[in-house]
Design an enzyme around this catalytic site. Structure first.
Site: not given
Length: 619
Positions: A163, A166, A323, A570
Site C-alpha cells: 500500500d 509498509d 482505511y 509517505e
C-alpha cells in the site's frame, strides 16, 4: 483467211503481215531485255515475284513466358536507367548537408507521468518480472496466504501491491487505485501511447487485477467470503508483536507472520473490487478471454456486495485504523456505473441511477467533503462518469431525472474548484485544501485535477465551450487552468520550490517514509528491530523511489522532509494513481482528444433500430 471480228467487223488474217509480226516480236524481246536490265523498285518486284517471306522475329525464353527480344532489351535497359537515376538522386540527397528537425522535448507532465508510473514497479509484491526496472527490489512475501493460521480458505495470495511505505496489502485502496488507472487508460489511451507508456500502465493494471482474482473464488457465480487484507499494522502490542508496522524491514527480508483478513459482509470492498475488474475489462477488451474472465469476476463480486450487506472495516477490523470506510452506497453508484459500461446490462444502470440509492450516497445533501473524490468516497467520480453517459448517449427515460441531477451536481462541483468561489480554502502558495487542512492533502488534489481536466475534455468533445456557475459562464480553459496550477504546485511551483514527486526536479524529498527505499541492499538481512537505525537515520535514503508522490505539505505550505513523519513523507498507491491520471490528462497536445467510444463498447443502442424503408412501389 477471214474470221469474225468479235466487235462486229470482219477479221482478215493476212499472211503478208506475218513477217511484220515476227519483226515486232523481235523488237518486243529487245525492249523486254532492256527493261529487265534496269533495277526494279520494291513495288515492281512485288508485282513480279508476288508476296515474299516475312522476316523471322527473335524471342527470349524466360521460363514461364517468352517475350520479344526487342521488348526484353528495352525493358531491361529502362530498369537499369531508372535504377541509375534513383541511385544518383539518393547520392545527391545524402551528400547535401541539411539540418535535422528534432522532435520537441517532452513536456513536464509527460516526464512526470513516466516517473509516477515507476512507483508502482517499486510497490509490487510477489515474484517480480524481469523487466521491473527497480534494481533495489526483489521477490518478496512468496508465502502470503500459505502460512496463514487463521483458517483462510484461499492459500495463494502472492502478488498485488504494497500500500505505502509498509508491506501491508490493503485491498480497498488498492482496488480504487486500479480503477483510477483503468479509467485514465480508457479516456486517454492515445496520450499514453504518445508518451510510450501504454503497455507499461496496462501491465501495472494487470498485475493488480490478476491478484484480485486470487482473493475470492473467481470461477464461481456466488461467493460468501472475500479477502480484505494481507498483513497487519496494529501497533497496540508494541515491538514484541512483530508485524508490518512495528518492524522496519525490507519486504524481501520479512520473516514474521502475515495474517489474512477475510470478510463475509463487506459491500464497500466488494463493489469497489467489482469496479476495478469491470473497468479493467474495458482496458483489455481486445484480449477477449481475459476480459471475459474479469467481467465474470466482477459480476460475482457485485452479487456478493448486494446480497451480504456490510462495511469491510466494521467490527474492529485492523483496516479501520488506516482505511476506514464511511458507507457503501457510493460504491454501489460507482460500481454500478462501471458494471453497466463493462456489460451493457441496463439493470446496473437502473440501480446506479435510482433516486433512493443516489440519496443514500449523499448526492443531494452536500457536506464539507462534498465534491472530494477519494479512496473512501467515490460519489463525485460516479457523477462525472454518469454525466459522460448523458452528454454523449442521452439515454432518456427512466434515467434522465437522476442523470440530469448528477450533471447539475457535477457542474456545481467544478465551480467549487475554481478560485472565484470559497467552497475550499487555499494555501498562500495556491494549493486547494480539499481535506480542510488535515494532513496528507495531495492525494485529494490530484483526483480533483484529473476530474477537472476530464470534465473539460468531455465538454470540448460535446462541442460545449463551458458551463454556468450561477449567472456567470466559465470556459473549459478555466478548469484546465485550475488543474494545471495544482499539478504545477506539486511539481515544484510552490513557496518552497519543492517537487513533491521523488526524482522530478532538482529539489525533492530525500527521506521518504518507505522501508524498502530506506534500507540499503547490501546482502545484510536486518531483522524486525535491526532496521530501526535506517528508519531513524538523518541521511537520505540509499535508494531513490522514483515517481513516488509524498503526502505533501501542511496548510501553511510547510513541509518537513523527515522519514519518521509519514504525514509529510509517505507515498501511497491510491495517491499515485490519481497523480498518474491527472498527469496523462494534462500531458501532450490538447488537440489529442478523449476516446469517446471505447467505454461504450459493450453498451447496446439506447433506442430500437428503426425498420428499413419499404421497397419502392412498382406498377
Amino acid at each position: 483467211m477471214y474470221g469474225r471480228d468479235p466487235w462486229g467487223g470482219p477479221l482478215e488474217i493476212n499472211t503478208t503481215d506475218s513477217a511484220t509480226d515476227d519483226d515486232g516480236s523481235r523488237n518486243l524481246n529487245d525492249f523486254d531485255r532492256a527493261a529487265l536490265s534496269r533495277p526494279l523498285d520494291e513495288t515492281q518486284q512485288s508485282w513480279l515475284l508476288g508476296p515474299g517471306e516475312e522476316k523471322k522475329k527473335k524471342y527470349v525464353d524466360l521460363g514461364c513466358i517468352s517475350v520479344s527480344r526487342k521488348i526484353f532489351v528495352w525493358t531491361v535497359g529502362l530498369i537499369f536507367a531508372a535504377g541509375f537515376i534513383a541511385g544518383f538522386i539518393v547520392l545527391i540527397v545524402k551528400t547535401v548537408p541539411r539540418h535535422h528537425k528534432h522532435p520537441p522535448p517532452a513536456d513536464n507532465y509527460t516526464v512526470a507521468l513516466q516517473k509516477a508510473l515507476m512507483f508502482f514497479n517499486a510497490q509490487k509484491s510477489g515474484r517480480l518480472p524481469k523487466h521491473n526496472n527497480v534494481s533495489w527490489r526483489g521477490n518478496s512475501c512468496l508465502n502470503d496466504g500459505k502460512s496463514d493460521k487463521s483458517g483462510a480458505v484461499l492459500k495463494d495470495l502472492v502478488g498485488g501491491y504494497y500500500d505505502a511505505g509498509d508491506a501491508i496489502k490493503f485491498h480497498f485502496p488498492q482496488a480504487f487505485a486500479m480503477t483510477m488507472l483503468s479509467w485514465s487508460v480508457i479516456e486517454y489511451s492515445a496520450k499514453y501511447e504518445a508518451a510510450g507508456e501504454l503497455n507499461h500502465v496496462k501491465e501495472i493494471i494487470k498485475w493488480g487485477t490478476d491478484y484480485f482474482l486470487k482473493t475470492f473464488n473467481s470461477t464461481a457465480d456466488t461467493i460468501n467470503q472475500l479477502v480484505a487484507q494481507v498483513g497487519t499494522g496494529d501497533t497496540s502490542g508494541g515491538t514484541n508483536d512483530p508485524n508490518d508496522h512495528t518492524c522496519w524491514m525490507r519486504p524481501e527480508d520479512i520473516d514474521y507472520p502475515r495474517p489474512v483478513t477475510e470478510c463475509s459482509s463487506c459491500s464497500d470492498l466488494a463493489a469497489e473490487m467489482a469496479a476495478a475488474l469491470a473497468s479493467a475489462s474495458i482496458v483489455f477488451k481486445d484480449n477477449k478471454v481475459y476480459s471475459k474472465k474479469l467481467v465474470h469476476g466482477a459480476a460475482t463480486l457485485w452479487k456478493f456486495a448486494r446480497d451480504q450487506r456490510g462495511m469491510y472495516s466494521g467490527g474492529g477490523a485492523d483496516a479501520a485504523n488506516f482505511y476506514n470506510s464511511s458507507m457503501y452506497w457510493d460504491e454501489f453508484v460507482w460500481g454500478g456505473a462501471w458494471m453497466y459500461y463493462a456489460t451493457g446490462n441496463q439493470s446496473y444502470l437502473y440501480l446506479s441511477t435510482h433516486p433512493t440509492l443516489a440519496k443514500h450516497a449523499g448526492a443531494f445533501w452536500g457536506g464539507p467533503d462534498y465534491g472530494v473524490l477519494s479512496w473512501d468516497n467515490k460519489l463525485t467520480g460516479a457523477q462525472v462518469l454518469l454525466t459522460r453517459l448523458r452528454l454523449f448517449l442521452s439515454p432518456g427515460y427512466p434515467y434522465e431525472e437522476t442523470l440530469k441531477t448528477f450533471h447539475n451536481q457535477t457542474s456545481i462541483i467544478m465551480c467549487s474548484y475554481l478560485p472565484y468561489f470559497n467552497s475550499f480554502n487555499r494555501t498562500r502558495g495556491g494549493l486547494i485544501q480539499l481535506n480542510h487542512g488535515r494532513p496528507q492533502p495531495l492525494q485529494y488534489v490530484v483526483n480533483a485535477a484529473f476530474l477537472a481536466t476530464l470534465y473539460s475534455d468531455y465538454l470540448d468533445a460535446a462541442d460545449t465551450p463551458g458551463w454556468y456557475c450561477g449567472p456567470n459562464f466559465y470556459s473549459t480553459n478555466d478548469l484546465r487552468k485550475f488543474a494545471q496550477t495544482q499539478i504545477d504546485y506539486i511539481l515544484g511551483k510552490n513557496p518552497r520550490k519543492m517537487s513533491y514527486v521523488v526524482g522530478f526536479g532538482n529539489h525533492n524529498p530525500k527521506h521518504v517514509h518507505h522501508r524498502g527505499a530506506s534500507i540499503p541492499k547490501n546482502k545484510v538481512k536486518y531483522n524486525c528491530k535491526g532496521g530501526y537505525k535506517w528508519r531513524d537515520s538523518k541521511k537520505p535514503n540509499p535508494h531513490t523511489i522514483i515517481g513516488a508522490m509524498v503526502a505533501g505539505p501542511d496548510k501553511y505550505d510547510g513541509f518537513h522532509d523527515v522519514r519518521t513523519n509519514y504525514n509529510f513523507t509517505e507515498p501511497t498507491i491510491a495517491g499515485n494513481a490519481g497523480l498518474v491520471a491527472a498527469l496523462v490528462a494534462l500531458s501532450g497536445e490538447r488537440t489529442t482528444k478523449i476516446d469517446k467510444n471505447t467505454i461504450f463498447s459493450a453498451v447496446p443502442p439506447m433506442f430500437p433500430t428503426p425498420p428499413p424503408p419499404p421497397a419502392p412501389w412498382k406498377p
